[in-house]
Design an enzyme around this catalytic site. Structure first.
Site, PDB file in Angstrom:
ATOM      1  CE  LYS A  87     -27.392  -1.676  38.799  1.00  0.00           C
ATOM      2  NZ  LYS A  87     -26.441  -1.336  39.897  1.00  0.00           N
TER       3      LYS A  87
ATOM      4  CE1 TYR B 248     -28.279  -4.731  43.603  1.00  0.00           C
ATOM      5  CE2 TYR B 248     -30.240  -3.346  43.468  1.00  0.00           C
ATOM      6  CZ  TYR B 248     -29.064  -3.821  42.912  1.00  0.00           C
ATOM      7  OH  TYR B 248     -28.673  -3.392  41.659  1.00  0.00           O
TER       8      TYR B 248
ATOM      9  CG  PHE C  59     -25.368   2.226  49.985  1.00  0.00           C
ATOM     10  CD1 PHE C  59     -24.255   1.777  50.682  1.00  0.00           C
ATOM     11  CD2 PHE C  59     -25.980   1.371  49.083  1.00  0.00           C
ATOM     12  CE1 PHE C  59     -23.762   0.479  50.484  1.00  0.00           C
ATOM     13  CE2 PHE C  59     -25.502   0.074  48.876  1.00  0.00           C
ATOM     14  CZ  PHE C  59     -24.380  -0.367  49.582  1.00  0.00           C
TER      15      PHE C  59
ATOM     16  NE  ARG D 286     -19.326  -8.546  38.929  1.00  0.00           N
ATOM     17  CZ  ARG D 286     -19.984  -7.915  39.901  1.00  0.00           C
ATOM     18  NH1 ARG D 286     -21.323  -7.956  39.959  1.00  0.00           N
ATOM     19  NH2 ARG D 286     -19.348  -7.235  40.815  1.00  0.00           N
TER      20      ARG D 286
ATOM     21  CB  THR E 295     -18.902  -2.234  42.823  1.00  0.00           C
ATOM     22  OG1 THR E 295     -19.028  -3.599  42.452  1.00  0.00           O
ATOM     23  CG2 THR E 295     -20.180  -1.730  43.458  1.00  0.00           C
TER      24      THR E 295
ATOM     25  NE  ARG F 236     -21.421  -1.525  37.494  1.00  0.00           N
ATOM     26  CZ  ARG F 236     -21.512  -2.447  38.446  1.00  0.00           C
ATOM     27  NH1 ARG F 236     -20.409  -2.899  39.028  1.00  0.00           N
ATOM     28  NH2 ARG F 236     -22.686  -2.922  38.810  1.00  0.00           N
TER      29      ARG F 236
ATOM     30  CG  ASN G 195     -23.503   0.818  39.219  1.00  0.00           C
ATOM     31  OD1 ASN G 195     -24.684   0.650  38.993  1.00  0.00           O
ATOM     32  ND2 ASN G 195     -22.827   0.056  40.056  1.00  0.00           N
TER      33      ASN G 195
ATOM     34  CG  HIS H 106     -27.353  -6.614  38.351  1.00  0.00           C
ATOM     35  ND1 HIS H 106     -26.813  -6.744  39.611  1.00  0.00           N
ATOM     36  CD2 HIS H 106     -27.731  -7.862  37.985  1.00  0.00           C
ATOM     37  CE1 HIS H 106     -26.878  -8.024  39.982  1.00  0.00           C
ATOM     38  NE2 HIS H 106     -27.434  -8.720  39.005  1.00  0.00           N
TER      39      HIS H 106
ATOM     40  CD  GLU I 114     -28.394 -11.821  40.383  1.00  0.00           C
ATOM     41  OE1 GLU I 114     -27.954 -11.548  39.257  1.00  0.00           O
ATOM     42  OE2 GLU I 114     -27.852 -11.466  41.444  1.00  0.00           O
TER      43      GLU I 114
HETATM   44  N1  UDP Z   1     -24.039   0.400  45.649  1.00  0.00           N
HETATM   45  C1  UDP Z   1     -24.076   1.670  46.207  1.00  0.00           C
HETATM   46  N2  UDP Z   1     -23.091   2.027  47.125  1.00  0.00           N
HETATM   47  C2  UDP Z   1     -22.121   1.157  47.519  1.00  0.00           C
HETATM   48  C3  UDP Z   1     -22.098  -0.139  46.960  1.00  0.00           C
HETATM   49  C4  UDP Z   1     -23.068  -0.494  46.038  1.00  0.00           C
HETATM   50  O1  UDP Z   1     -24.949   2.466  45.863  1.00  0.00           O
HETATM   51  O2  UDP Z   1     -21.279   1.533  48.354  1.00  0.00           O
HETATM   52  C5  UDP Z   1     -25.053   0.014  44.648  1.00  0.00           C
HETATM   53  C6  UDP Z   1     -24.519  -0.002  43.208  1.00  0.00           C
HETATM   54  O3  UDP Z   1     -25.557   0.433  42.348  1.00  0.00           O
HETATM   55  C7  UDP Z   1     -24.220  -1.471  43.018  1.00  0.00           C
HETATM   56  C8  UDP Z   1     -25.364  -2.117  43.799  1.00  0.00           C
HETATM   57  O4  UDP Z   1     -25.527  -1.288  44.934  1.00  0.00           O
HETATM   58  O5  UDP Z   1     -24.199  -1.843  41.654  1.00  0.00           O
HETATM   59  C9  UDP Z   1     -25.124  -3.548  44.223  1.00  0.00           C
HETATM   60  O6  UDP Z   1     -23.946  -3.620  44.994  1.00  0.00           O
HETATM   61  P1  UDP Z   1     -22.925  -4.818  44.805  1.00  0.00           P
HETATM   62  O7  UDP Z   1     -21.953  -4.742  45.928  1.00  0.00           O
HETATM   63  O8  UDP Z   1     -23.660  -6.105  44.604  1.00  0.00           O
HETATM   64  O9  UDP Z   1     -22.132  -4.403  43.469  1.00  0.00           O
HETATM   65  P2  UDP Z   1     -22.221  -4.961  41.954  1.00  0.00           P
HETATM   66  O10 UDP Z   1     -22.375  -6.461  42.047  1.00  0.00           O
HETATM   67  O11 UDP Z   1     -23.403  -4.296  41.302  1.00  0.00           O
HETATM   68  O12 UDP Z   1     -20.934  -4.550  41.318  1.00  0.00           O
HETATM   69 MG    MG Z   2     -23.710  -7.566  43.108  1.00  0.00          MG
END
Ligand code: UDP
Ligand code: MG
Length: 132
Positions: free
Chosen positions: A9, A49, A57, A85, A91, A102, A112, A115, A126
């Site tokens: 990112k 997203y 957010f 992952r 997350t 992370r 964070n 991705h 994707e």
């Molecule tokens: N995100 C955020 N606030 C939240 C949850 C997610 O800003 O409460 C952002 C964060 O950058 C995250 C992205 O949105 O990586 C995508 O969210 P997802 O739930 O898909 O998490 P990931 O798969 O990236 O762990």
């Molecule tokens: Mg995700």
């Protein structure tokens, strides 16, 4: 063997963390088979997203994800989706353990640094989205 879509990112690139993050991916035995530098636009972000685009957010997430270039990558190896992952970490900022990417580099839940696809099915979607 499986493959996943990984994206460094904008904060990772701006903070010059790409080398450190890629070292962890390679050390774990994964192979980066394609890499692409991109400036993301609102439309592709909304698609990527879609599961969270109605959250409060989201506007902050969108402007963060457009704040500079990202590096999209196809990463291959044993159980790559789940394995990546795991080395990425959780997350939520407060749940990302030390020793994960992370946990060691994120500065907030939004910022964070990385991705990674959350299922084999989404990995293929994707990869198609970003590599065609
Ligand atoms: N995100 C955020 N606030 C939240 C949850 C997610 O800003 O409460 C952002 C964060 O950058 C995250 C992205 O949105 O990586 C995508 O969210 P997802 O739930 O898909 O998490 P990931 O798969 O990236 O762990
Ligand atoms: Mg995700």
């Amino acid at each position: 063997m499986s493959r996943t879509y990984i994206m460094l990112k904008p904060d990772a690139i701006q903070r010059k963390l790409a080398g450190k993050i890629i070292e962890r991916i390679e050390s774990k035995g994964y192979v980066i088979t394609q890499i692409k530098v991109m400036q993301l636009e609102p439309a592709v972000l909304k698609e990527h997203y879609a599961h969270i685009s109605d959250k409060p957010f989201y506007p902050a997430l969108e402007s963060y994800m457009m704040s500079g270039p990202v590096w999209g990558m196809i990463v291959e190896g044993e159980n790559a989706v789940q394995g990546m992952r795991q080395i990425m970490g959780a997350t939520k900022f407060e749940e990302a353990l030390a020793g994960t990417i992370r946990g060691d580099f994120a500065t907030s839940t939004t910022k964070n640094v990385i991705h990674g696809s959350d299922s084999e099915e989404n990995a293929e979607i994707e990869i198609k989205r970003f590599f065609g």
